[in-house]
Design a protein around this motif. Sequence first.
Motif, mmCIF file in Angstrom:
data_model
loop_
_atom_site.group_PDB
_atom_site.id
_atom_site.type_symbol
_atom_site.label_atom_id
_atom_site.label_comp_id
_atom_site.label_asym_id
_atom_site.label_seq_id
_atom_site.Cartn_x
_atom_site.Cartn_y
_atom_site.Cartn_z
ATOM 1 N N ARG A 32 10.720 -4.088 5.625
ATOM 2 C CA ARG A 32 9.581 -3.792 6.508
ATOM 3 C C ARG A 32 10.039 -3.576 7.947
ATOM 4 N NH1 ARG A 32 6.761 -8.692 3.413
ATOM 5 N NH2 ARG A 32 5.821 -7.526 1.676
ATOM 6 N N THR A 38 7.521 1.102 2.766
ATOM 7 C CA THR A 38 6.388 1.960 2.431
ATOM 8 C C THR A 38 6.719 3.398 2.789
ATOM 9 O OG1 THR A 38 5.355 1.603 4.593
ATOM 10 C CG2 THR A 38 4.659 0.149 2.796
ATOM 11 N N PRO A 40 5.256 7.008 4.312
ATOM 12 C CA PRO A 40 4.205 7.363 5.270
ATOM 13 C C PRO A 40 3.062 8.122 4.604
ATOM 14 C CG PRO A 40 6.083 8.838 5.501
ATOM 15 C CD PRO A 40 6.495 7.763 4.538
ATOM 16 N N GLY A 41 1.909 8.068 5.240
ATOM 17 C CA GLY A 41 0.796 8.883 4.786
ATOM 18 C C GLY A 41 -0.271 8.171 3.994
ATOM 19 N N GLY A 42 -0.034 6.919 3.611
ATOM 20 C CA GLY A 42 -1.036 6.188 2.847
ATOM 21 C C GLY A 42 -1.152 6.701 1.429
ATOM 22 N N GLY A 43 -2.277 6.405 0.780
ATOM 23 C CA GLY A 43 -2.481 6.803 -0.600
ATOM 24 C C GLY A 43 -1.931 5.773 -1.553
ATOM 25 N N PRO A 44 -2.181 5.949 -2.856
ATOM 26 C CA PRO A 44 -1.700 4.980 -3.835
ATOM 27 C C PRO A 44 -0.190 5.041 -4.009
ATOM 28 C CG PRO A 44 -2.691 6.871 -4.932
ATOM 29 C CD PRO A 44 -2.954 7.039 -3.463
ATOM 30 N N VAL A 47 5.383 2.057 -2.320
ATOM 31 C CA VAL A 47 5.567 0.756 -1.685
ATOM 32 C C VAL A 47 6.588 -0.076 -2.451
ATOM 33 C CG1 VAL A 47 3.663 -0.314 -2.971
ATOM 34 C CG2 VAL A 47 4.339 -1.265 -0.771
ATOM 35 N N THR A 49 7.422 -4.083 -3.018
ATOM 36 C CA THR A 49 6.684 -5.331 -2.863
ATOM 37 C C THR A 49 7.325 -6.420 -3.730
ATOM 38 O OG1 THR A 49 4.463 -6.298 -2.951
ATOM 39 C CG2 THR A 49 5.029 -4.742 -4.695
ATOM 40 N N ARG A 62 4.532 7.017 -5.832
ATOM 41 C CA ARG A 62 3.289 7.746 -5.703
ATOM 42 C C ARG A 62 3.015 8.525 -6.998
ATOM 43 N NH1 ARG A 62 3.920 10.120 0.478
ATOM 44 N NH2 ARG A 62 3.040 8.303 1.534
#
Length: 379
Positions: A32, A38, A40-44, A47, A49, A62
């Motif tokens: 992080r 992650t 960039p750009g968001g969405g499902p 990531v 984790t 993605r």
Amino acid sequence: MRTVGVEEELLLVERGTGQAMAVAEAALAQARAWGTATLPGGGPGGVLTHEMAEQQLETNTRPHTSMLELEEELRDWRLRAARAAASVGAEVAALGTYPAEVEPQVVGSPRYEEMVRRYGLTGRQHLTCGLHVHVRIDSHEEAVAVLDRIRVWLPVVQALTVNSPFWQGLSTGYASFRSQLMLRWPSAGPTEVFGSAAAYDDLVAQMIASGVLLDRGMLYFDARASEHFPTVEIRSADVCLHAEDAVLVAALCRALVETAASSWAGGAPPPPVPATTLRLAMWQAAREGLDGVLVDPVTVRPRPAAEVVRALLAHVRPALRAAGDAALVEERLDVLLRRGTGARRQREVYARGAGLAAVVSDAARLTAGADAAAWPAEA
């Protein structure tokens, strides 16, 4: 065309010794800080984790329509995970179970701590790594119809991915002991034909109302309708040692979903195979992998594994051709049948006499590549 996303669970092991390392939070904190946890750009998806144990990480791609693009991202996440691990003296290893003796350390979250308290030894010993494939669907009704029709083929998916022959320092006699450990959870395994989305929802509501499960996240069916995304989530696979095998499985899963959805739209009923019979097929797949016989999903009789795999290929070939995946899948199936699964590789390395540490080191090298294993920190 339906999109596909992949989740991979990976073990964290000490570089050089292969000992399991409970450093997930530290590795994630570094990723992080670097901005590599992650996309960039968001969405499902997109990531890196944690999972239930501190000795593992989880990667999530993605959704993709192109298998080659999916593979590119999947390999990138393995490299990102390896780099984060290297920053704390660890490596990542794509193994369905940790082969040597280990005491899992639960991630410090109230939910996981409650799972350990409530489910006892099952929770305390849980350290398994699976491959979960998400395939987009158009409606909840379609999702349940797909579940009803792919269920008979999920033992073959498991057989293609077996990668956990050792557990707690023992040779288990199974090609996938991860699958046997998963069955200790009260909601795991094959399901009966649901018949409708309403019936699926009613069953899930009954399971939650029973008080046995903590929440809907504990629906550990071999395949389920995702709670968070418009997807069917196929969960019967071990994490694959080779990234190219994971992409092969993803392509087959998309073709299975497309074939099932078309069958439902055309009014064909699902195969009336009881869940009890599917449990036998799953056990056989876990025991033998591709190195013996499987239960044929059509005749429900023993049949050489390679022949059952070819039957799966024939079943989904029209969908593979429509998606442009036929050549990729046929080529990689040929390679997998010749080279063997992760379970075969683990057994071959162990048979050379260097012990389980060599098994883990070999897996770490293959998971993300030798270059990634050498990274000490962010350049």
